[in-house]
Design a protein around this motif. Structure first.
Motif, PDB file in Angstrom:
ATOM      1  N   TYR A  60       7.705   7.569  -7.047  1.00  0.00           N
ATOM      2  CA  TYR A  60       6.454   8.337  -7.454  1.00  0.00           C
ATOM      3  C   TYR A  60       5.314   7.267  -7.587  1.00  0.00           C
ATOM      4  CZ  TYR A  60       8.204  12.583  -9.282  1.00  0.00           C
ATOM      5  OH  TYR A  60       9.012  13.955  -9.457  1.00  0.00           O
ATOM      6  N   ARG A  61       5.622   6.031  -7.677  1.00  0.00           N
ATOM      7  CA  ARG A  61       4.295   5.122  -7.714  1.00  0.00           C
ATOM      8  C   ARG A  61       3.607   5.179  -6.629  1.00  0.00           C
ATOM      9  NH1 ARG A  61       0.330   2.864  -8.549  1.00  0.00           N
ATOM     10  NH2 ARG A  61       0.287   0.659  -9.543  1.00  0.00           N
ATOM     11  N   GLU A  62       4.490   4.977  -5.503  1.00  0.00           N
ATOM     12  CA  GLU A  62       3.907   4.903  -4.060  1.00  0.00           C
ATOM     13  C   GLU A  62       3.121   6.206  -3.595  1.00  0.00           C
ATOM     14  OE1 GLU A  62       6.552   5.600  -0.282  1.00  0.00           O
ATOM     15  OE2 GLU A  62       6.689   3.583  -0.769  1.00  0.00           O
ATOM     16  N   ALA A  63       3.673   7.300  -4.042  1.00  0.00           N
ATOM     17  CA  ALA A  63       3.120   8.652  -3.803  1.00  0.00           C
ATOM     18  C   ALA A  63       1.725   8.658  -4.512  1.00  0.00           C
ATOM     19  CB  ALA A  63       3.815   9.807  -4.096  1.00  0.00           C
ATOM     20  N   VAL A  64       1.731   8.534  -5.919  1.00  0.00           N
ATOM     21  CA  VAL A  64       0.708   8.515  -6.624  1.00  0.00           C
ATOM     22  C   VAL A  64      -0.498   7.526  -6.018  1.00  0.00           C
ATOM     23  CG1 VAL A  64      -0.459   8.142  -9.093  1.00  0.00           C
ATOM     24  CG2 VAL A  64       1.770   9.459  -8.702  1.00  0.00           C
ATOM     25  N   THR A  65      -0.080   6.341  -5.836  1.00  0.00           N
ATOM     26  CA  THR A  65      -1.198   5.409  -5.313  1.00  0.00           C
ATOM     27  C   THR A  65      -1.923   6.086  -3.979  1.00  0.00           C
ATOM     28  OG1 THR A  65      -0.033   3.721  -6.255  1.00  0.00           O
ATOM     29  CG2 THR A  65      -1.373   3.073  -4.259  1.00  0.00           C
ATOM     30  N   TRP A  66      -0.972   6.685  -3.258  1.00  0.00           N
ATOM     31  CA  TRP A  66      -1.538   7.189  -1.889  1.00  0.00           C
ATOM     32  C   TRP A  66      -2.642   8.433  -2.248  1.00  0.00           C
ATOM     33  CZ3 TRP A  66      -1.354  12.261   0.075  1.00  0.00           C
ATOM     34  CH2 TRP A  66      -1.941  12.430   1.336  1.00  0.00           C
ATOM     35  N   GLY A  69      -5.967   7.335  -3.654  1.00  0.00           N
ATOM     36  CA  GLY A  69      -6.565   6.717  -2.562  1.00  0.00           C
ATOM     37  C   GLY A  69      -7.159   7.878  -1.742  1.00  0.00           C
ATOM     38  N   ALA A  70      -6.167   8.753  -1.174  1.00  0.00           N
ATOM     39  CA  ALA A  70      -6.739   9.756  -0.358  1.00  0.00           C
ATOM     40  C   ALA A  70      -7.684  10.820  -0.935  1.00  0.00           C
ATOM     41  CB  ALA A  70      -5.692  10.694   0.010  1.00  0.00           C
ATOM     42  N   GLU A  72      -9.865   9.955  -3.271  1.00  0.00           N
ATOM     43  CA  GLU A  72     -11.001   9.248  -3.374  1.00  0.00           C
ATOM     44  C   GLU A  72     -11.798   9.059  -2.140  1.00  0.00           C
ATOM     45  OE1 GLU A  72     -10.879   6.129  -7.022  1.00  0.00           O
ATOM     46  OE2 GLU A  72      -9.963   5.606  -5.110  1.00  0.00           O
ATOM     47  N   MET A  73     -10.996   9.107  -0.900  1.00  0.00           N
ATOM     48  CA  MET A  73     -11.614   8.992   0.361  1.00  0.00           C
ATOM     49  C   MET A  73     -12.290  10.190   0.872  1.00  0.00           C
ATOM     50  SD  MET A  73      -9.936   7.583   3.981  1.00  0.00           S
ATOM     51  CE  MET A  73      -8.799   9.020   3.966  1.00  0.00           C
ATOM     52  N   ARG A  74     -11.743  11.462   0.466  1.00  0.00           N
ATOM     53  CA  ARG A  74     -12.039  12.819   0.853  1.00  0.00           C
ATOM     54  C   ARG A  74     -13.298  13.087  -0.047  1.00  0.00           C
ATOM     55  NH1 ARG A  74      -9.762  15.891   5.259  1.00  0.00           N
ATOM     56  NH2 ARG A  74      -7.973  14.373   6.116  1.00  0.00           N
ATOM     57  N   THR A  75     -13.144  12.929  -1.364  1.00  0.00           N
ATOM     58  CA  THR A  75     -14.194  13.446  -1.937  1.00  0.00           C
ATOM     59  C   THR A  75     -15.213  12.413  -2.592  1.00  0.00           C
ATOM     60  OG1 THR A  75     -13.030  12.926  -4.108  1.00  0.00           O
ATOM     61  CG2 THR A  75     -12.526  14.914  -3.304  1.00  0.00           C
TER      62      THR A  75
END
Length: 389
Positions: A60-66, A69-70, A72-75
């Motif tokens: 879950y930690r790995e998924a939420v971090t991604w 980030g994704a 923020e990068m898109r929006t």
């Protein structure tokens, strides 16, 4: 100012959209996370998806971090401390133990927010009912109270205690009063004590409107006779307001109310993200938890469009309902169709723009939510049972 609508619940979808136009315009108090409505609607139909071969805290930690980030990068919108240095985390516990927002997901969101500069006391977790929050472990048992309502050091707020309603922020609906509700009982006991107009109002969770830099929605998918699907839209709307019981027995009115509340600019403007875990979802028998109808898909979904998440999830429920011989819910669910009309999101789950980590293959369940076989059913381990009371 009060947020009202004169929409007749028996009107057509087109009439509903026209009526809502008056309060869907930006207001002087509109939240600043999204800025202008088009800054959010540009990303309608976009869903971030992360594979979850296991649902442990590390994954879950790995998924939420991604996902953060994704997003923020898109929006171009940053999930970091702003002027108010506060974030609300809306969980779901109203189906009781077994279908609550996974605690590992909540811990992952807390960890990611604190890694970005928030302190734990600048976050808060909230949901509707104290009893279910205690049963599901987000609040301690009454016998173990310490004087602070906290989960892993983060303050926990209970909507139904009534301390977070603000007379300024409400949803007005002409649906008749529910005399089993608190307001209805007061009126029965003393008809002069409660003004008629109060019976029409469902107050919003004011901190999400006025006190936060942004808030995050963490729903659970479960079928519901009144809503069709209790998921992303429901958790942010009917499970997030006062006087909700008047809608929960009304399949004709609940979906419209969900769309109308979600479209209130002051609430929508701060609503940054919905993160939907498919660790456990229930396709029939809701809203009461029944482990016989609970399934699991190995994905974590997220996006700023709650309607398209519910459209996809509704097809997933229908896949299992069809397989097991139950009647299907509408596809898309009514609330999703109404939400599209008022600009909350998209309704065509076939047109989802899937965003996945670089180098990963799109999970077949994402593009083909209608396909399921008995072999695909994942048996939850350990098995889940309705708790003995």
């Amino acid at each position: 100012m009060g947020l009202t609508t004169a929409a007749s619940l028996s009107k057509s979808c087109v009439a509903l959209a026209a009526i809502l136009t008056s309060f869907l315009q930006p207001s002087p108090c509109e939240a600043s996370f999204w800025g202008q409505p088009q800054d959010r609607t540009e990303f309608n139909g976009m869903v971030y998806a992360y594979g979850m071969p296991s649902f442990d805290e590390a994954r879950y930690r790995e998924a939420v971090t991604w996902i953060f980030g994704a997003f923020e990068m898109r929006t171009g919108k940053r999930l970091v401390p702003g002027e108010k240095r506060s974030v609300g985390i809306k969980i779901f516990t109203s189906s009781g133990e077994g279908l609550e927002t996974p605690k590992a997901l909540v811990r992952a969101v807390i960890a990611e927010l604190t890694s970005r500069g928030f302190r734990k006391n600048e976050l808060f977790i909230l949901d509707a009912g104290e009893q279910f929050m205690r049963e599901t472990g987000y609040l301690p048992p009454l016998s173990e109270r310490t004087g602070k309502d906290e989960f892993d050091g983060v303050p926990v707020r209970v909507l139904d205690r009534g301390t977070m309603w603000d007379k300024t922020w409400f949803y007005d609906n002409p649906l008749p009063v529910d005399y089993t509700s608190d307001v209805g009982r007061k009126m029965m006991d003393n008809p002069d004590a409660v003004k008629d107009e109060e019976l029409r109002k469902s107050y919003l969770a004011a901190p999400l409107v006025r006190d936060v830099d942004f808030w995050i929605n963490l729903p659970v998918i479960v079928d519901n006779p009144a809503m069709e699907i209790s998921g992303s839209l429901a958790n942010a709307t009917l499970w997030n307001v006062s006087n909700r019981s008047r809608f929960l027995g009304s399949p004709a009115n609940a979906p419209v109310a969900m769309a109308e509340i979600a479209a209130i600019p002051e609430l929508l403007g701060n609503w940054a993200l919905t993160i939907l875990s498919m660790e456990r979802f229930q396709f029939v028998g809701g809203p009461i938890f029944n482990s016989n109808y609970v399934r699991s898909d190995p994905v974590l979904l997220a996006g700023s469009d709650p309607a398209v998440l519910d459209a996809w999830a509704g097809r997933r429920l229908n896949a299992y309902r069809k397989l097991t011989g139950f009647d299907l819910i509408n596809s898309p669910p009514f609330a999703v169709s109404f939400a599209r009309l008022v600009g909350v999101g998209a309704s065509n789950s076939d047109a989802i723009l899937w965003v996945t980590p670089t180098g990963t293959t799109l999970d077949p369940v994402l593009s083909n939510p209608d396909r399921v076989t008995e072999r695909a059913v994942r048996v939850l381990s350990p098995p889940l049972f309705w708790p003995v009371r």
